[in-house]
Design a protein around this motif. Structure first.
Motif, mmCIF file in Angstrom:
data_model
loop_
_atom_site.group_PDB
_atom_site.id
_atom_site.type_symbol
_atom_site.label_atom_id
_atom_site.label_comp_id
_atom_site.label_asym_id
_atom_site.label_seq_id
_atom_site.Cartn_x
_atom_site.Cartn_y
_atom_site.Cartn_z
ATOM 1 N N LEU A 92 0.825 -1.219 0.000
ATOM 2 C CA LEU A 92 0.000 0.000 0.000
ATOM 3 C C LEU A 92 0.860 1.272 0.000
ATOM 4 N N LEU A 93 2.141 1.108 -0.225
ATOM 5 C CA LEU A 93 3.076 2.239 -0.283
ATOM 6 C C LEU A 93 3.129 3.017 1.027
ATOM 7 N N VAL A 94 3.037 2.318 2.115
ATOM 8 C CA VAL A 94 3.235 2.738 3.498
ATOM 9 C C VAL A 94 2.175 3.720 4.008
ATOM 10 N N LEU A 95 2.177 4.951 3.581
ATOM 11 C CA LEU A 95 1.270 5.952 4.151
ATOM 12 C C LEU A 95 -0.210 5.578 4.016
ATOM 13 N N PRO A 96 -0.676 5.126 2.854
ATOM 14 C CA PRO A 96 -2.086 4.713 2.774
ATOM 15 C C PRO A 96 -2.441 3.589 3.756
ATOM 16 N N PHE A 97 -1.470 2.721 4.053
ATOM 17 C CA PHE A 97 -1.718 1.663 5.042
ATOM 18 C C PHE A 97 -2.140 2.276 6.376
ATOM 19 N N TYR A 98 -1.375 3.257 6.835
ATOM 20 C CA TYR A 98 -1.674 3.872 8.137
ATOM 21 C C TYR A 98 -2.997 4.624 8.117
ATOM 22 N N ILE A 99 -3.304 5.277 7.015
ATOM 23 C CA ILE A 99 -4.569 6.006 6.901
ATOM 24 C C ILE A 99 -5.740 5.034 6.948
ATOM 25 N N ILE A 100 -5.657 3.974 6.157
ATOM 26 C CA ILE A 100 -6.728 2.965 6.147
ATOM 27 C C ILE A 100 -6.844 2.294 7.510
ATOM 28 N N TYR A 101 -5.712 1.982 8.126
ATOM 29 C CA TYR A 101 -5.692 1.321 9.433
ATOM 30 C C TYR A 101 -6.448 2.161 10.458
ATOM 31 N N VAL A 102 -6.123 3.440 10.533
ATOM 32 C CA VAL A 102 -6.761 4.322 11.522
ATOM 33 C C VAL A 102 -8.242 4.506 11.208
ATOM 34 N N LEU A 103 -8.594 4.713 9.946
ATOM 35 C CA LEU A 103 -10.005 4.879 9.576
ATOM 36 C C LEU A 103 -10.810 3.619 9.880
ATOM 37 N N GLU A 104 -10.244 2.464 9.572
ATOM 38 C CA GLU A 104 -10.947 1.211 9.851
ATOM 39 C C GLU A 104 -11.104 1.006 11.357
ATOM 40 N N TRP A 105 -10.070 1.340 12.116
ATOM 41 C CA TRP A 105 -10.166 1.220 13.580
ATOM 42 C C TRP A 105 -11.244 2.158 14.125
ATOM 43 N N MET A 106 -11.303 3.388 13.635
ATOM 44 C CA MET A 106 -12.321 4.343 14.096
ATOM 45 C C MET A 106 -13.730 3.846 13.756
ATOM 46 N N PHE A 107 -13.921 3.381 12.525
ATOM 47 C CA PHE A 107 -15.220 2.866 12.104
ATOM 48 C C PHE A 107 -15.642 1.685 12.970
ATOM 49 N N ARG A 108 -14.730 0.755 13.179
ATOM 50 C CA ARG A 108 -15.064 -0.436 13.965
ATOM 51 C C ARG A 108 -15.227 -0.111 15.454
ATOM 52 N N SER A 109 -14.542 0.894 15.937
ATOM 53 C CA SER A 109 -14.736 1.323 17.336
ATOM 54 C C SER A 109 -16.161 1.810 17.547
ATOM 55 N N ILE A 110 -16.677 2.536 16.581
ATOM 56 C CA ILE A 110 -18.070 2.992 16.653
ATOM 57 C C ILE A 110 -19.017 1.814 16.490
ATOM 58 N N LEU A 111 -18.711 0.938 15.554
ATOM 59 C CA LEU A 111 -19.555 -0.225 15.281
ATOM 60 C C LEU A 111 -19.676 -1.148 16.494
ATOM 61 N N TYR A 112 -18.548 -1.444 17.145
ATOM 62 C CA TYR A 112 -18.536 -2.396 18.256
ATOM 63 C C TYR A 112 -18.612 -1.734 19.622
ATOM 64 N N LEU A 113 -18.411 -0.423 19.689
ATOM 65 C CA LEU A 113 -18.363 0.300 20.963
ATOM 66 C C LEU A 113 -17.328 -0.303 21.907
ATOM 67 N N TYR A 166 3.785 -18.150 5.204
ATOM 68 C CA TYR A 166 2.708 -17.303 4.674
ATOM 69 C C TYR A 166 3.229 -16.107 3.871
ATOM 70 N N CYS A 167 4.222 -15.426 4.355
ATOM 71 C CA CYS A 167 4.736 -14.241 3.649
ATOM 72 C C CYS A 167 5.269 -14.607 2.260
ATOM 73 N N LYS A 168 5.827 -15.778 2.127
ATOM 74 C CA LYS A 168 6.337 -16.221 0.820
ATOM 75 C C LYS A 168 5.201 -16.536 -0.149
ATOM 76 N N ASN A 169 4.106 -17.099 0.390
ATOM 77 C CA ASN A 169 3.002 -17.576 -0.441
ATOM 78 C C ASN A 169 1.819 -16.619 -0.504
ATOM 79 N N ARG A 170 1.881 -15.548 0.242
ATOM 80 C CA ARG A 170 0.763 -14.606 0.355
ATOM 81 C C ARG A 170 0.476 -13.934 -0.980
ATOM 82 N N ARG A 171 -0.817 -13.842 -1.305
ATOM 83 C CA ARG A 171 -1.226 -13.118 -2.501
ATOM 84 C C ARG A 171 -1.233 -11.625 -2.197
ATOM 85 N N PRO A 172 -0.941 -10.807 -3.188
ATOM 86 C CA PRO A 172 -0.994 -9.359 -2.975
ATOM 87 C C PRO A 172 -2.392 -8.924 -2.501
ATOM 88 N N PHE A 173 -2.413 -7.966 -1.610
ATOM 89 C CA PHE A 173 -3.653 -7.419 -1.046
ATOM 90 C C PHE A 173 -4.498 -8.503 -0.375
#
Length: 114
Positions: A49-70, A94-101
């Motif tokens: 994910l070219l590093v920075l988008p990973f962190y953005i998605i990670y934080v957004l997903e955590w925020m969304f799920r925090s609201i979802l699960y309380l 796993y890292c050797k055999n992992r599919r992209p994304f």
């Protein structure tokens, strides 16, 4: 590259991946192959994910799920990146055999057991 820095960890957290480093709470954790594999999975995710988008998605997903699960811990355990890493951390190939994304299939799948 593995770095030891115990002062940034709270509670039961013992490892963290910040491209290109795996940061561990103490030196003994270098021998924990499952933990290292878990963090290597995160390195793969960050790289594709070219590093920075990973962190953005990670934080957004955590925020969304925090609201979802309380519940912030349940939210963390259900982030797609974490679900992929936890489900495959014991497979040391796993890292050797992992599919992209590979994390995508964990976005809408079943909730992680917490």
């Amino acid at each position: 590259m593995v770095v030891i820095f115990k002062y940034i960890f709270r509670r039961n957290y013992v490892g963290l991946t910040l491209w290109p480093f795996i940061i561990l709470k103490n030196t003994a954790l270098r021998e924990d192959l499952i933990l290292i594999n878990h963090e290597r999975i995160h390195l793969k995710q960050q790289l594709e994910l070219l590093v920075l988008p990973f962190y953005i998605i990670y934080v957004l997903e955590w925020m969304f799920r925090s609201i979802l699960y309380l519940n912030t811990y349940k939210a963390y355990k259900n982030i797609s990146f974490e679900r992929e890493a936890y489900e495959n951390e014991k497979d040391l190939e796993y890292c050797k055999n992992r599919r992209p994304f590979g994390f995508i299939k964990y976005i809408w799948g079943r909730k992680a057991n917490v």
